[in-house]
Design a protein around this motif. Structure first.
Motif, mmCIF file in Angstrom:
data_model
loop_
_atom_site.group_PDB
_atom_site.id
_atom_site.type_symbol
_atom_site.label_atom_id
_atom_site.label_comp_id
_atom_site.label_asym_id
_atom_site.label_seq_id
_atom_site.Cartn_x
_atom_site.Cartn_y
_atom_site.Cartn_z
ATOM 1 N N GLY A 1 0.822 -1.202 0.000
ATOM 2 C CA GLY A 1 0.000 0.000 0.000
ATOM 3 C C GLY A 1 0.857 1.253 0.000
ATOM 4 O O GLY A 1 2.081 1.187 -0.116
ATOM 5 N N ILE A 2 0.182 2.398 0.138
ATOM 6 C CA ILE A 2 0.856 3.696 0.158
ATOM 7 C C ILE A 2 0.345 4.491 1.346
ATOM 8 O O ILE A 2 -0.862 4.631 1.537
ATOM 9 N N LEU A 3 1.266 5.017 2.139
ATOM 10 C CA LEU A 3 0.862 5.822 3.282
ATOM 11 C C LEU A 3 0.530 7.247 2.831
ATOM 12 O O LEU A 3 1.317 7.862 2.113
ATOM 13 N N PRO A 4 -0.609 7.801 3.256
ATOM 14 C CA PRO A 4 -0.945 9.182 2.912
ATOM 15 C C PRO A 4 -0.101 10.169 3.708
ATOM 16 O O PRO A 4 0.556 9.802 4.695
ATOM 17 N N LEU A 5 -0.126 11.434 3.299
ATOM 18 C CA LEU A 5 0.678 12.455 3.966
ATOM 19 C C LEU A 5 0.323 12.620 5.435
ATOM 20 O O LEU A 5 1.166 12.936 6.266
ATOM 21 N N ASP A 6 -0.971 12.438 5.772
ATOM 22 C CA ASP A 6 -1.408 12.675 7.146
ATOM 23 C C ASP A 6 -1.332 11.423 8.020
ATOM 24 O O ASP A 6 -1.915 11.386 9.106
ATOM 25 N N SER A 7 -0.624 10.407 7.566
ATOM 26 C CA SER A 7 -0.485 9.193 8.369
ATOM 27 C C SER A 7 0.258 9.508 9.664
ATOM 28 O O SER A 7 1.282 10.198 9.658
ATOM 29 N N GLU A 8 -0.269 9.015 10.761
ATOM 30 C CA GLU A 8 0.356 9.262 12.055
ATOM 31 C C GLU A 8 1.404 8.203 12.400
ATOM 32 O O GLU A 8 2.061 8.289 13.425
ATOM 33 N N GLU A 9 1.526 7.202 11.553
ATOM 34 C CA GLU A 9 2.462 6.116 11.816
ATOM 35 C C GLU A 9 3.478 6.006 10.686
ATOM 36 O O GLU A 9 3.212 6.377 9.550
ATOM 37 N N SER A 10 4.641 5.474 11.012
ATOM 38 C CA SER A 10 5.686 5.269 10.014
ATOM 39 C C SER A 10 5.450 3.964 9.265
ATOM 40 O O SER A 10 4.815 3.045 9.778
ATOM 41 N N GLY A 11 5.972 3.890 8.051
ATOM 42 C CA GLY A 11 5.871 2.647 7.301
ATOM 43 C C GLY A 11 6.783 1.568 7.861
ATOM 44 O O GLY A 11 6.611 0.389 7.571
ATOM 45 N N ARG A 25 -4.559 -5.895 -2.666
ATOM 46 C CA ARG A 25 -4.177 -7.270 -2.392
ATOM 47 C C ARG A 25 -3.012 -7.676 -3.296
ATOM 48 O O ARG A 25 -3.024 -7.418 -4.495
ATOM 49 N N LYS A 26 -2.007 -8.302 -2.697
ATOM 50 C CA LYS A 26 -0.825 -8.734 -3.449
ATOM 51 C C LYS A 26 -1.110 -10.056 -4.164
ATOM 52 O O LYS A 26 -1.540 -11.022 -3.538
ATOM 53 N N PRO A 27 -0.873 -10.106 -5.482
ATOM 54 C CA PRO A 27 -1.030 -11.381 -6.193
ATOM 55 C C PRO A 27 -0.096 -12.433 -5.614
ATOM 56 O O PRO A 27 1.022 -12.124 -5.186
ATOM 57 N N GLU A 28 -0.522 -13.678 -5.628
ATOM 58 C CA GLU A 28 0.241 -14.745 -5.001
ATOM 59 C C GLU A 28 1.619 -14.922 -5.634
ATOM 60 O O GLU A 28 2.599 -15.197 -4.946
ATOM 61 N N GLU A 34 9.071 -7.011 -4.619
ATOM 62 C CA GLU A 34 8.634 -6.428 -5.890
ATOM 63 C C GLU A 34 7.370 -5.588 -5.713
ATOM 64 O O GLU A 34 7.238 -4.520 -6.305
ATOM 65 N N ALA A 35 6.439 -6.085 -4.904
ATOM 66 C CA ALA A 35 5.201 -5.342 -4.678
ATOM 67 C C ALA A 35 5.484 -4.002 -4.014
ATOM 68 O O ALA A 35 4.995 -2.951 -4.449
ATOM 69 N N ALA A 36 6.313 -4.016 -2.969
ATOM 70 C CA ALA A 36 6.635 -2.782 -2.250
ATOM 71 C C ALA A 36 7.428 -1.815 -3.121
ATOM 72 O O ALA A 36 7.249 -0.594 -3.044
ATOM 73 N N GLY A 37 8.296 -2.369 -3.973
ATOM 74 C CA GLY A 37 9.159 -1.524 -4.782
ATOM 75 C C GLY A 37 8.525 -0.991 -6.045
ATOM 76 O O GLY A 37 9.101 -0.130 -6.708
ATOM 77 N N THR A 38 7.323 -1.471 -6.385
ATOM 78 C CA THR A 38 6.695 -1.079 -7.645
ATOM 79 C C THR A 38 5.450 -0.227 -7.471
ATOM 80 O O THR A 38 5.127 0.596 -8.332
ATOM 81 N N VAL A 39 4.738 -0.390 -6.363
ATOM 82 C CA VAL A 39 3.413 0.219 -6.240
ATOM 83 C C VAL A 39 3.456 1.742 -6.358
ATOM 84 O O VAL A 39 2.622 2.351 -7.034
ATOM 85 N N ARG A 40 4.454 2.381 -5.753
ATOM 86 C CA ARG A 40 4.524 3.846 -5.793
ATOM 87 C C ARG A 40 4.828 4.351 -7.205
ATOM 88 O O ARG A 40 4.173 5.275 -7.710
ATOM 89 N N ASP A 41 5.826 3.767 -7.841
ATOM 90 C CA ASP A 41 6.167 4.175 -9.204
ATOM 91 C C ASP A 41 5.035 3.857 -10.165
ATOM 92 O O ASP A 41 4.806 4.589 -11.136
ATOM 93 N N GLY A 42 4.325 2.768 -9.905
ATOM 94 C CA GLY A 42 3.185 2.431 -10.750
ATOM 95 C C GLY A 42 2.090 3.479 -10.678
ATOM 96 O O GLY A 42 1.525 3.874 -11.706
ATOM 97 N N LEU A 223 -4.388 0.673 -8.435
ATOM 98 C CA LEU A 223 -3.498 -0.145 -7.620
ATOM 99 C C LEU A 223 -3.576 -1.613 -8.026
ATOM 100 O O LEU A 223 -2.556 -2.302 -8.122
ATOM 101 N N GLU A 224 -4.774 -2.082 -8.272
ATOM 102 C CA GLU A 224 -4.937 -3.470 -8.689
ATOM 103 C C GLU A 224 -4.287 -3.699 -10.054
ATOM 104 O O GLU A 224 -3.697 -4.751 -10.304
ATOM 105 N N ASP A 225 -4.379 -2.703 -10.936
ATOM 106 C CA ASP A 225 -3.794 -2.842 -12.266
ATOM 107 C C ASP A 225 -2.272 -2.877 -12.189
ATOM 108 O O ASP A 225 -1.617 -3.593 -12.955
ATOM 109 N N VAL A 226 -1.707 -2.078 -11.285
ATOM 110 C CA VAL A 226 -0.252 -2.106 -11.100
ATOM 111 C C VAL A 226 0.192 -3.501 -10.673
ATOM 112 O O VAL A 226 1.160 -4.058 -11.206
ATOM 113 N N MET A 227 -0.526 -4.086 -9.722
ATOM 114 C CA MET A 227 -0.174 -5.422 -9.254
ATOM 115 C C MET A 227 -0.381 -6.475 -10.352
ATOM 116 O O MET A 227 0.401 -7.416 -10.491
ATOM 117 N N GLU A 228 -1.439 -6.311 -11.136
ATOM 118 C CA GLU A 228 -1.694 -7.261 -12.212
ATOM 119 C C GLU A 228 -0.587 -7.223 -13.258
ATOM 120 O O GLU A 228 -0.123 -8.258 -13.749
#
Length: 268
Positions: A1-11, A25-28, A34-42, A223-228
């Motif tokens: 996932g992606i943390l929003p700017l107003d998130s009160e917690e660290s990733g 949801r991460k594909p099996e 790969e999922a963590a490293g791609t979602v933001r750029d996607g 987000l789902e399309d990026v994972m697909e």
């Protein structure tokens, strides 16, 4: 996932509370790194090429610094949509990496020696018509003697971008301090071109946009399309080796100094 700017917690937590709009949801068959490293750029690539410029078959896209993690995903998305892609390389290693991409980019412009004219090369490649979409990695705002770093010396001048832009073209910029003078605006006006700013946080800055992370324009589940696309190997990210948690601070300093050439992923 992606943390929003107003998130009160660290990733960098073992457990974290996040709204479902920011998760997918991460594909099996996709690994966590790969999922963590791609979602933001996607998400950035979709924002630039779908929401801001509507890339489609037959269009020509110029991706600056295509060997960067974001540039790599942007190239792959543009090619998947049927666009012709031109890219710039900042070093011999970047050039070799881009030339190995499959499907291949139409042209790799090596700007590492500072002697290649990007605008001239793009106009030559497009028969003088110019490119339809430009996705920059920053631009040179001042004359060469005013620039302080070697990296900025390799960036194209804003006048070069305007010159190589075709009629009705879209300039997607990551330069938050871009300044356009009246002659610049006049040139863009004559071409009927647009300038858009690529802000990474745009989707979570306004409550009215909630859900568009998942359904851009109510059509594409982004987000789902990026994972697909990651699962089907359409997206092949530029990832460094996973970094252990105790090296997270050092890794963050490298990223903040723009010294990382591959996406950094912290692994617990």
């Amino acid at each position: 996932g992606i943390l929003p700017l107003d998130s009160e917690e660290s990733g960098l937590c073992e457990v974290i509370l996040v709204h479902e709009h920011y998760l997918v949801r991460k594909p099996e068959k996709v690994c966590w790194v790969e999922a963590a490293g791609t979602v933001r750029d996607g998400v950035r690539a979709y924002t630039a090429l779908h929401y801001l410029s509507q890339v489609s078959p037959g269009k020509t896209v110029l991706v600056m610094d295509g060997a960067s993690p974001f540039g790599t995903i942007a190239i792959q998305l543009a090619q998947h949509r049927g666009a012709k892609v031109i890219s710039t390389a900042y070093s011999l290693e970047d050039k070799q990496y881009l030339e190995r991409l499959r499907p291949p980019v139409a042209r790799v412009i090596d700007v590492s020696n500072g002697k290649i004219d990007v605008a001239e090369s793009c106009l030559e490649e497009t028969g003088g018509l110019g490119v339809d979409i430009v996705l920059d990695a920053g631009v040179k705002l001042y004359s060469a003697e005013d620039e302080s770093t070697s990296k900025s010396q390799l960036l194209p001048h804003k006048h070069d971008i305007i010159t190589l832009l075709g009629v009705g073209g879209h300039w997607i910029t990551t330069e938050k301090n871009l300044q356009l003078d009246p002659p610049d605006s006049h040139s863009l006006f004559l071409k009927g071109a647009t300038v858009s700013f690529l802000n990474d946080e745009i989707w979570n800055l306004s409550n009215i946009q909630q859900g568009k992370y998942l359904y851009i324009l109510s059509i594409i589940p982004i987000l789902e399309d990026v994972m697909e696309k990651l699962s089907s190997s359409i997206f092949r990210p530029q990832l460094d080796e996973p970094i252990p948690l105790y090296e997270a601070k050092v890794s963050m300093e490298i990223v903040q100094k723009n010294q990382a050439r591959k996406r950094q992923v912290i692994q617990f």
